[in-house]
Design an enzyme around this catalytic site. Structure first.
Site, mmCIF file in Angstrom:
data_model
loop_
_atom_site.group_PDB
_atom_site.id
_atom_site.type_symbol
_atom_site.label_atom_id
_atom_site.label_comp_id
_atom_site.label_asym_id
_atom_site.label_seq_id
_atom_site.Cartn_x
_atom_site.Cartn_y
_atom_site.Cartn_z
ATOM 1 N N ALA A 141 0.724 -1.121 0.179
ATOM 2 C CA ALA A 141 0.171 0.153 0.077
ATOM 3 C C ALA A 141 0.972 1.199 -0.091
ATOM 4 C CB ALA A 141 -1.159 0.113 1.247
ATOM 5 N N CYS A 142 0.196 2.225 -0.412
ATOM 6 C CA CYS A 142 1.103 3.779 -0.412
ATOM 7 C C CYS A 142 1.679 3.910 0.947
ATOM 8 C CB CYS A 142 -0.385 4.791 -0.604
ATOM 9 S SG CYS A 142 0.370 6.385 -0.462
ATOM 10 N N PRO A 143 2.629 4.231 1.179
ATOM 11 C CA PRO A 143 3.661 4.948 0.013
ATOM 12 C C PRO A 143 4.647 3.928 -0.109
ATOM 13 C CG PRO A 143 4.169 5.916 2.239
ATOM 14 C CD PRO A 143 3.266 4.868 2.488
#
Lengths: 189, 131
Positions: free
Chosen positions: A14-16
């Site tokens: 997942a981000c980041p």
């Protein structure tokens, strides 16, 4: 399948994290090398572009395979922005456009395969600069050869190589693909 | 360095921690020089005992499952990554005193300073955020 120097698997992150991993992987690349980043985070599409812009690297494009996004980035090469073009025979993009219809003309694109895949002039032959030495026999030395890259520097080196190999009519398309206003083709699937 | 990002972390729930660390690591990965000033409940985000078990905001407890499913990194992982990317952590001395906490209650590699330490960093920052 686009040939790259490295593949980074950031799937499921997942981000980041895709950006953080990309940043780390880029550190180990040589200037001018290309990386493929595989991610399932949909936000990575916008983030990769923005990250490349802010970090000065070159975002080449992305393709989608199922739910996996493949992003292609090329590490910035400072020498490309500064070096003087030395090969004496050059053409502008407008002149090149006028010559492309002729039968005895060959357009050689010496950028990396991923750069070529996300936008090239129709009919251009793809041989990356680093492979030109060993693949030069694939080209017809009798033809007039126009060499193009992104900004005119790699094509300058390639044009010199071709002239040394006995190509009589070689010209560097010095403005490069970055200023090409005509149509381009993609071959990224 | 492409820019400078100054962050104040003043709240201590799990969501606050994600907001702070996601922005901080993304900024650091984009070649920003980054500092986070942890103050009041924000100190939870670097507290060795607290940062592994930060509470979800009231009424949002059911989201714990979603965070696991989305494969979101844990807060200790994000904090470590931020430090690897050279994000500077500053613990607020005044609140540490207020809560009766010493520096060894916190993760390694933090600086301890007052408001002026942060302001000195933030005065020419390109991005300033408060969470």
């Amino acid at each position: 399948m686009i040939k790259t120097d490295q593949i980074l698997d950031a799937k499921g992150l997942a981000c980041p994290m895709p950006i953080v991993r990309t940043k780390k992987a880029m550190k180990d690349l040589e200037p001018g090398q290309v990386i493929e980043v595989q991610a399932t985070d949909k936000g990575s599409l916008a983030d990769m572009k923005a990250w490349a812009k802010s970090s000065g690297n070159q975002y080449l494009g992305s393709s989608e395979e199922g739910n996996v996004l493949k992003h292609y980035l090329r590490k910035a090469d400072q020498t490309e922005e500064k070096e003087e073009v030395q090969f004496p025979h050059t053409v502008t993009n407008a002149e090149l456009q006028g010559q492309l219809g002729r039968g005895d003309v060959l357009l050689l694109d010496v950028r990396e395969p991923a750069e070529y895949a996300f936008g090239h002039i129709e009919g251009a032959v793809s041989i990356p600069l680093g492979e030109l030495e060993t693949r030069v026999q694939e080209l017809d030395a009798e033809k007039e050869v126009f060499v193009i890259c992104r900004t005119g520097n790699r094509s300058d080196l390639a044009a010199k190589q071709l002239a040394e190999k006995g190509f009589g009519r070689v010209k560097n398309a010095v403005e490069g693909m970055s200023q090409w206003a005509g149509e381009t083709k993609q071959s990224n699937s | 360095m492409a820019g400078k990002t100054a962050i104040i972390a003043s709240n201590g729930s799990l969501f606050d921690a994600y907001k702070v660390y996601n922005i901080a690591t993304a900024a650091a990965a984009s070649d920003h020089e980054v500092a986070i000033f942890f103050t009041f409940e924000g100190l939870n985000l670097i507290n060795k005992e607290a940062y592994e078990q930060l509470a979800l905001p009231e009424g949002k407890e059911q989201m714990a499952e979603g965070l696991r499913a989305a494969n979101v990194p844990t807060i200790p992982e994000l904090a470590e990554m931020a430090q690897e990317l050279e994000v500077k952590f500053i613990g607020c001395q005044m609140t540490m005193d207020l809560f009766g906490l010493e520096k060894d209650a916190f993760i390694d590699g933090i600086d301890v300073g007052g408001a002026v330490t942060f302001l000195d960093f933030a005065k020419d920052a390109d991005v300033t955020l408060t969470f």
